[in-house]
Design a protein around this motif. Structure first.
Motif, short mmCIF file in Angstrom:
data_model
loop_
_atom_site.label_atom_id
_atom_site.label_comp_id
_atom_site.label_asym_id
_atom_site.label_seq_id
_atom_site.Cartn_x
_atom_site.Cartn_y
_atom_site.Cartn_z
N ASP A 152 39.12 55.41 44.88
CA ASP A 152 38.59 55.72 46.21
C ASP A 152 37.60 56.89 46.18
N PHE A 153 37.76 57.80 45.22
CA PHE A 153 36.90 58.98 45.24
C PHE A 153 35.43 58.64 45.00
N LEU A 154 35.15 57.43 44.50
CA LEU A 154 33.76 57.03 44.28
C LEU A 154 33.03 56.69 45.57
N ALA A 165 30.38 65.04 47.61
CA ALA A 165 31.80 64.80 47.90
C ALA A 165 32.49 64.16 46.71
N VAL A 166 31.80 63.25 46.02
CA VAL A 166 32.37 62.62 44.82
C VAL A 166 32.68 63.67 43.77
N LEU A 167 31.70 64.54 43.50
CA LEU A 167 31.85 65.53 42.43
C LEU A 167 32.76 66.69 42.82
N SER A 168 33.05 66.82 44.11
CA SER A 168 33.94 67.90 44.58
C SER A 168 35.38 67.42 44.74
N THR A 169 35.65 66.18 44.36
CA THR A 169 37.01 65.65 44.48
C THR A 169 37.98 66.51 43.66
N ALA A 173 39.27 62.92 34.24
CA ALA A 173 40.58 63.26 34.79
C ALA A 173 40.88 64.74 34.64
N HIS A 174 40.35 65.36 33.59
CA HIS A 174 40.59 66.79 33.38
C HIS A 174 39.55 67.65 34.11
N GLY A 175 38.64 66.98 34.82
CA GLY A 175 37.66 67.71 35.62
C GLY A 175 36.64 68.48 34.81
N GLY A 224 27.49 62.30 37.98
CA GLY A 224 26.52 62.54 39.04
C GLY A 224 25.12 62.13 38.65
N ASP A 225 24.70 62.51 37.45
CA ASP A 225 23.34 62.18 37.01
C ASP A 225 23.15 60.67 36.86
N THR A 226 24.17 59.98 36.37
CA THR A 226 24.07 58.54 36.18
C THR A 226 24.06 57.81 37.51
N MET A 227 24.90 58.23 38.45
CA MET A 227 24.90 57.62 39.77
C MET A 227 23.56 57.82 40.46
#
Length: 339
Positions: free
Chosen positions: A75-77, A92-96, A122-124, A133-136
């Motif tokens: 969902d975070f995507l 918002a995605v990267l701040s999850t 997963a380890h942030g 972020g860059d790929t998206m």
């Protein structure tokens, strides 16, 4: 009743939902024939453009494994904030929170297997988040930005359609006419739609956000986590663009007005008409006024935008078989109208 009063329709395309659902269209196991023709064409063009490029490799390695076309993806995507702009949604995605990313990736692993770089996300780790972020962003700019005006036009048309139904016949009828596969049960206040798995969302006074989507095909989509704001992403109509303007109609009302009338369908936004006809905004305003005053189209304004809808008379004169000029000639050839 509180939930019905809080049903809203997303005013613009949702950036992150369109991105993720477009990735579903690129999955190796997807079937082009199951998608609308324009989406299938986009898929073919995009796969060809990404082939052999570094971006294509990054999409294949880092994005596709995160968004499998299955019953679950994180969902975070697709954060709720994505309706306010691409960068807002990406932030918002990267701040999850790290814990949520880890939990959702673990769920993805149990369903579809672990992405090769899932542990880093997963380890942030900042390097993994920056890569995501860059790929998206690069993928969005390459594959979706060229199509975005057309996507925006279609979403605006769908929003206008729903607004018109809601204004004239109420929210119950709007939900009943959401899309062909949706069934509204007014007595129980339950909206039933096809879904890959059994999944129930109780609104509990939170309302519902409807998100029309260009890339969604087949079943609608909702958040897997029912604690998140309730929303329903559903496929829009992909009816082909209007065909050629009948010659007889051009001779009757002029080429520009005929082109406008042929382009207008239901709730067609100004931007779509300008793009398809190539005329200026001032020309459209002038010619649309003539068409409106003669009962061929109607005009409506919403959220600072103008939308046009063809009237039954407009439908009649744009049909090649019922063109006024052709009908007149046919009548004379049969000797009709004699004194």
């Amino acid at each position: 009743m509180q939930d019905l009063a809080r049903v809203r329709v997303c005013s613009d395309p949702h950036f992150q939902w369109e991105l993720v659902l477009s990735l579903h269209q690129l999955q190796p196991g997807s079937t082009p024939g199951a998608s609308p023709a324009d989406v299938a064409q986009w898929r073919a063009d995009t796969l060809a453009a990404l082939s052999g490029q570094s971006l294509g490799l990054r999409v294949h390695r880092h994005l596709l494994p995160l968004a499998p076309a299955s019953s679950y993806f994180p969902d975070f995507l697709t954060p709720y904030e994505g309706m306010y702009g691409f960068e807002v949604g990406l932030d918002a995605v990267l701040s999850t929170p790290r814990g949520r990313i880890g939990s959702e990736l673990h769920r993805l692993t149990t369903r579809s297997g672990a992405p090769s770089w899932g542990a880093e996300l997963a380890h942030g780790r900042l390097s993994a988040l920056h890569l995501l972020g860059d790929t998206m962003r690069a993928y969005f700019n390459s594959a979706l930005v060229p199509l975005w005006p057309a996507i925006t036009d279609r979403i605006a048309t769908e929003r206008t359609r729903l607004a018109a139904v809601h204004a004239t016949r109420g929210v119950h009828t709007m939900l009943a006419n959401l899309f062909p596969a949706a069934i509204w049960h007014p007595r129980d206040r339950v909206l039933e739609t096809p879904y890959p798995i059994k999944h129930s969302v109780h609104l509990d006074g939170r309302g519902l956000t409807l998100i029309p989507s260009w890339f969604c095909s087949g079943s609608p989509v909702a958040f897997a986590d029912t604690d998140l704001p309730p929303l329903l992403v559903y496929p829009i109509d992909h009816t082909p663009a209007p065909g050629p303007v009948p010659d007889a109609l051009s001779k009757l009302i002029g080429g520009t007005r005929a082109a406008i009338l042929a382009t207008v369908t239901f709730g067609t936004p100004t931007t779509a008409i300008l793009r398809r006809t190539g005329i200026s905004a001032s020309q459209l305003s002038r010619h649309a006024a003539v068409l409106r005053d003669n009962g061929l189209i109607t005009e409506a304004r919403h959220a600072g935008r103008t939308f046009y809808t063809r009237t039954p008379l407009g439908d009649t004169v744009t049909s090649p078989s019922t063109s006024p000029l052709r009908s007149s000639r046919a009548s004379r050839s049969r000797g009709a109208g004699r004194c």
